[in-house]
Design a protein around this motif. Structure first.
Motif, PDB file in Angstrom:
ATOM      1  N   UNK A  11      15.244 -21.837 -14.698  1.00  0.00           N
ATOM      2  CA  UNK A  11      16.386 -21.871 -15.605  1.00  0.00           C
ATOM      3  C   UNK A  11      16.020 -21.887 -17.070  1.00  0.00           C
ATOM      4  N   UNK A  12      14.740 -22.008 -17.359  1.00  0.00           N
ATOM      5  CA  UNK A  12      14.292 -22.115 -18.747  1.00  0.00           C
ATOM      6  C   UNK A  12      14.571 -20.831 -19.537  1.00  0.00           C
ATOM      7  N   UNK A  13      14.679 -19.714 -18.828  1.00  0.00           N
ATOM      8  CA  UNK A  13      14.891 -18.432 -19.500  1.00  0.00           C
ATOM      9  C   UNK A  13      16.157 -18.410 -20.342  1.00  0.00           C
ATOM     10  N   UNK A  14      17.155 -19.216 -19.966  1.00  0.00           N
ATOM     11  CA  UNK A  14      18.431 -19.191 -20.683  1.00  0.00           C
ATOM     12  C   UNK A  14      18.346 -19.960 -21.996  1.00  0.00           C
ATOM     13  N   UNK A  15      17.300 -20.774 -22.134  1.00  0.00           N
ATOM     14  CA  UNK A  15      17.169 -21.631 -23.319  1.00  0.00           C
ATOM     15  C   UNK A  15      16.127 -21.146 -24.308  1.00  0.00           C
ATOM     16  N   UNK A  16      15.134 -20.428 -23.833  1.00  0.00           N
ATOM     17  CA  UNK A  16      14.016 -20.071 -24.689  1.00  0.00           C
ATOM     18  C   UNK A  16      13.646 -18.604 -24.541  1.00  0.00           C
ATOM     19  N   UNK A  17      12.931 -18.120 -25.525  1.00  0.00           N
ATOM     20  CA  UNK A  17      12.446 -16.744 -25.486  1.00  0.00           C
ATOM     21  C   UNK A  17      11.175 -16.695 -24.655  1.00  0.00           C
ATOM     22  N   UNK A  18      11.098 -15.745 -23.741  1.00  0.00           N
ATOM     23  CA  UNK A  18       9.919 -15.602 -22.888  1.00  0.00           C
ATOM     24  C   UNK A  18       8.931 -14.627 -23.512  1.00  0.00           C
ATOM     25  N   UNK A  19       7.687 -14.777 -23.154  1.00  0.00           N
ATOM     26  CA  UNK A  19       6.620 -13.928 -23.670  1.00  0.00           C
ATOM     27  C   UNK A  19       6.261 -12.882 -22.624  1.00  0.00           C
ATOM     28  N   UNK A  20       5.889 -11.684 -23.064  1.00  0.00           N
ATOM     29  CA  UNK A  20       5.586 -10.621 -22.110  1.00  0.00           C
ATOM     30  C   UNK A  20       4.421 -10.982 -21.189  1.00  0.00           C
ATOM     31  N   UNK A  21       3.528 -11.832 -21.646  1.00  0.00           N
ATOM     32  CA  UNK A  21       2.368 -12.186 -20.843  1.00  0.00           C
ATOM     33  C   UNK A  21       2.661 -13.311 -19.853  1.00  0.00           C
ATOM     34  N   UNK A  22       3.872 -13.839 -19.896  1.00  0.00           N
ATOM     35  CA  UNK A  22       4.230 -14.926 -18.984  1.00  0.00           C
ATOM     36  C   UNK A  22       4.876 -14.414 -17.709  1.00  0.00           C
ATOM     37  N   UNK A  23       5.044 -13.094 -17.587  1.00  0.00           N
ATOM     38  CA  UNK A  23       5.729 -12.557 -16.414  1.00  0.00           C
ATOM     39  C   UNK A  23       4.840 -11.594 -15.643  1.00  0.00           C
ATOM     40  N   UNK A  24       5.107 -11.517 -14.344  1.00  0.00           N
ATOM     41  CA  UNK A  24       4.451 -10.549 -13.480  1.00  0.00           C
ATOM     42  C   UNK A  24       5.349  -9.320 -13.378  1.00  0.00           C
ATOM     43  N   UNK A  25       4.765  -8.138 -13.418  1.00  0.00           N
ATOM     44  CA  UNK A  25       5.529  -6.896 -13.289  1.00  0.00           C
ATOM     45  C   UNK A  25       4.846  -5.994 -12.255  1.00  0.00           C
ATOM     46  N   UNK A  26       5.549  -4.997 -11.741  1.00  0.00           N
ATOM     47  CA  UNK A  26       4.939  -4.073 -10.775  1.00  0.00           C
ATOM     48  C   UNK A  26       3.697  -3.369 -11.315  1.00  0.00           C
ATOM     49  N   UNK A  27       3.598  -3.272 -12.639  1.00  0.00           N
ATOM     50  CA  UNK A  27       2.405  -2.665 -13.226  1.00  0.00           C
ATOM     51  C   UNK A  27       1.172  -3.552 -13.072  1.00  0.00           C
ATOM     52  N   UNK A  28       1.377  -4.796 -12.604  1.00  0.00           N
ATOM     53  CA  UNK A  28       0.266  -5.732 -12.409  1.00  0.00           C
ATOM     54  C   UNK A  28      -0.306  -5.696 -10.994  1.00  0.00           C
ATOM     55  N   UNK A  29       0.267  -4.869 -10.097  1.00  0.00           N
ATOM     56  CA  UNK A  29      -0.280  -4.797  -8.743  1.00  0.00           C
ATOM     57  C   UNK A  29      -1.763  -4.442  -8.800  1.00  0.00           C
ATOM     58  N   UNK A  30      -2.583  -5.196  -8.050  1.00  0.00           N
ATOM     59  CA  UNK A  30      -4.005  -4.869  -8.008  1.00  0.00           C
ATOM     60  C   UNK A  30      -4.281  -3.885  -6.872  1.00  0.00           C
ATOM     61  N   UNK A  31      -5.508  -3.442  -6.762  1.00  0.00           N
ATOM     62  CA  UNK A  31      -5.852  -2.401  -5.784  1.00  0.00           C
ATOM     63  C   UNK A  31      -5.629  -2.878  -4.352  1.00  0.00           C
ATOM     64  N   UNK A  32      -5.960  -4.145  -4.083  1.00  0.00           N
ATOM     65  CA  UNK A  32      -5.764  -4.665  -2.730  1.00  0.00           C
ATOM     66  C   UNK A  32      -4.279  -4.671  -2.365  1.00  0.00           C
ATOM     67  N   UNK A  33      -3.439  -5.077  -3.293  1.00  0.00           N
ATOM     68  CA  UNK A  33      -2.002  -5.088  -3.046  1.00  0.00           C
ATOM     69  C   UNK A  33      -1.466  -3.678  -2.827  1.00  0.00           C
ATOM     70  N   UNK A  34      -1.941  -2.723  -3.606  1.00  0.00           N
ATOM     71  CA  UNK A  34      -1.516  -1.328  -3.448  1.00  0.00           C
ATOM     72  C   UNK A  34      -1.992  -0.763  -2.113  1.00  0.00           C
TER      73      UNK A  34
END
Length: 598
Positions: A11-34
């Motif tokens: 719920x913290x997202x509604x109160x504060x600004x998040x940083x791009x490095x604090x989130x996981x995205x599909x572009x972060x999939x590693x080779x094993x996951x792919x």
């Protein structure tokens, strides 16, 4: 994983600004996951898809055979620790299996019920002895699991269950009586996770085996969709369950039930991503093959508009769901699942209950939209069962009911936020006081002038959206106080605002993160989809805010509040027609969902 060590609070997202490095995205999939994703796709294409018609006719033997083949490939044991016969992989890996297995149609539901809500209660909340007894067979598919919470008279009100458990005189067994309704895999499951009230009071969870005397199932339900999955009542008549099959302590069943539902809500979002991508691929390929008036219908702007909207919703769903998956993985990775981690696991999962509910609501409604538009692009052929889009459309509808209805989840989202504020877990009240001073003073209009910074206007809009929610939510709380739970329409609007803000922020952060790594040119399609989505939903935020304020205020106070709303929702319109045509062009060229620009 590129998720920071300190995971944001739920719920913290509604109160504060998040940083791009604090989130996981599909572009972060590693080779094993792919690699796991590719293996799952190959399994579905080679083993399951060719047997779609037989599966849809409810061929139990075939489904169980395929589940065991999946077990041989390790597709049933991802979440199970290595010590108990599984792979013990991360939550993103198991998510990718869930995303790609949906192309198996009803089979994906049988698989998901087994590996998710059926097996996870033992993985997460079982003691070492229970894990050693049941998990090896569940990892291979030798035994199939089912989850039994719903009853004929209690669905979303899980704690209203009437199934009872009474300890026998010898103290060796609990005697269970009752009926569970709509149980997936019931027709062929060997192990059931059953919830019952000990002495009619203490809501508890039990591991029940099919072979226990008194266990039986009712007839198969005839369903609108997911026809190839088994759905039956489970009937318990004086079933003696060994005391060692109690999960946790007496009265702890709610911790298991609600947290397994939390994970189920997240996994539902993952499945919706896979189904949406499938629908987009089918729709774009059909649009390029189908000709009307001597031209491919993919060339018609209204068809392109549909394809763009389908892709945009899927992009946003993918962003917010895998962002949440990153939180789940970060919260769970420190737990040793070979041991008894009951309370630690319950606390870790519960932390992001708000986000899991958001995923469930957004994903299920996004998929319904995508599936509907997919049928529309197919025209009359979309109504014919020979075409897979017809099955996607029917199967998607259950998702708004599964894992707690969307209405219940909408009430949970703001309700949980307020509860945590009262507990001091989130500084909501402090934020409201600071904001009130800011809004009652001079507030210049939002500056949306041209900027060289990527998505700068959208970043400012997001900041204003959070202020808008806090102002509106604070007004509602001040009026209704502890009785706000009775004002369901108000809570629904607040929930819609929270869902939309989380979606906007997730898309924004994902596009910015991609640009920071690969350059703005490579991220252009993600940027375009983010900008289009902001434009699409911005007026909804204003509508929901106005509805709440008109219901909670009047006179000069209301007029002042509405003037503040007008300043907060200021926006710079952009040409979304041209933007969506460009988005559609990329999707049609690829003949499938994509987020990259060649």
């Amino acid at each position: 994983m590129s998720v920071q060590d300190t995971v944001p609070k739920g719920g913290q997202f509604i109160l504060e600004e998040a940083d791009i490095h604090s989130i996981f995205t599909p572009e972060d999939f590693n080779e094993e996951q792919q690699m796991i994703a590719r293996m799952t796709r190959d399994f579905i294409e080679g083993e399951v898809a060719p047997k779609r018609e037989e599966i849809e006719k409810l061929d139990y033997e075939l489904t169980v055979k395929l589940l065991r083949k999946a077990g041989e490939l390790g597709l049933l044991g991802t979440d199970i620790p290595e010590a108990y016969g599984g792979a013990g992989l991360d939550k993103i890996s198991s998510s990718l299996i869930g995303e790609h297995i949906v192309r198996g149609g009803s089979f994906s539901l049988s698989h998901g019920a087994h590996v998710g809500i059926g097996t996870l209660p033992i993985v997460i909340f079982g003691n070492p002895e229970q894990k050693a007894k049941y998990l090896p067979a569940l990892a291979t598919g030798e035994k199939i699991a089912a989850y039994c919470l719903t009853e004929p008279s209690s669905g979303s009100d899980a704690l209203g269950a009437k199934t009872t458990a009474v300890l026998n005189e010898a103290g060796t067994h609990y005697v269970l009586n009752g009926t569970k309704q709509f149980i997936t895999n019931a027709g062929f499951a060997d192990v059931f996770i059953v919830y019952a009230k000990i002495d009619g009071e203490k809501f508890s969870a039990f591991i029940v085996e099919k072979e226990f005397p008194g266990v039986s199932t009712g007839p198969e339900e005839k369903k609108m969709g997911i026809k190839g999955s088994s759905t039956r009542p489970l009937i318990l008549e004086n079933v003696e369950v060994p005391v060692e099959n109690l999960l946790g302590e007496p009265g702890q069943g709610h911790k298991i039930a609600f947290n397994i539902l939390n994970i189920g809500r997240y996994k539902l979002g993952v499945g919706a991503i896979g189904a949406s991508k499938w629908a987009i691929q089918l729709a774009t390929q059909y649009a390029k093959e189908r000709k009307q008036f001597n031209t491919e219908i993919a060339n018609f702007p209204l068809i392109q508009n549909k394809i763009a909207d389908m892709a945009i919703r899927t992009f946003v769903n993918e962003a917010l769901t895998y962002r949440t998956g990153g939180y789940l993985e970060a919260a769970m990775q420190h737990l040793n699942m070979e041991e008894n981690v009951f309370n630690e696991a319950a606390k870790a999962i519960e932390e992001h209950a708000i986000e899991y509910s958001i995923v469930k609501v957004f994903a299920s409604e996004a998929l319904d939209f995508v599936a509907d538009e997919g049928v529309q692009i197919h025209g009359g052929y979309g109504y014919i069962s020979e075409y897979p889009i017809e099955q996607i459309y029917r199967d998607s509808r259950i998702n708004r009911i599964f894992e707690g209805t969307n209405e219940v989840n909408r009430l949970l989202i703001p309700g949980t936020l307020l509860k945590r504020a009262m507990q001091g877990r989130l500084p909501l009240m402090e934020k409201l006081q600071t904001l009130q001073k800011e809004l009652t003073g001079y507030m210049p209009p939002m500056d949306l002038s041209e900027s060289a910074e990527l998505l700068e206007a959208e970043s400012k809009m997001l900041e204003s959206a959070k202020k808008l929610f806090l102002m509106v939510g604070g007004t509602a709380v001040q009026k209704y106080m502890q009785k706000i739970d009775r004002e369901q329409e108000i809570l629904e609007n607040l929930s819609n605002m929270m869902i939309t803000i989380y979606a906007l922020e997730s898309a924004l952060l994902r596009a910015k993160k991609t640009a920071s790594r690969k350059g703005e040119a490579a991220a252009q399609l993600q940027v375009d989809m983010t900008r289009a989505y902001f434009q699409e939903v911005w007026s909804d935020l204003e509508k929901w805010a106005r509805e709440v304020l008109v219901a909670t205020s009047e006179g000069d106070v209301l007029r002042t509040q509405l003037s503040i709303v007008k300043k907060l929702v200021r926006m710079q319109p952009i040409n979304t027609i041209a933007l969506k045509r460009e988005i559609a062009k990329r999707i049609i060229e690829a003949e499938q969902y994509t987020t990259t620009v060649k």
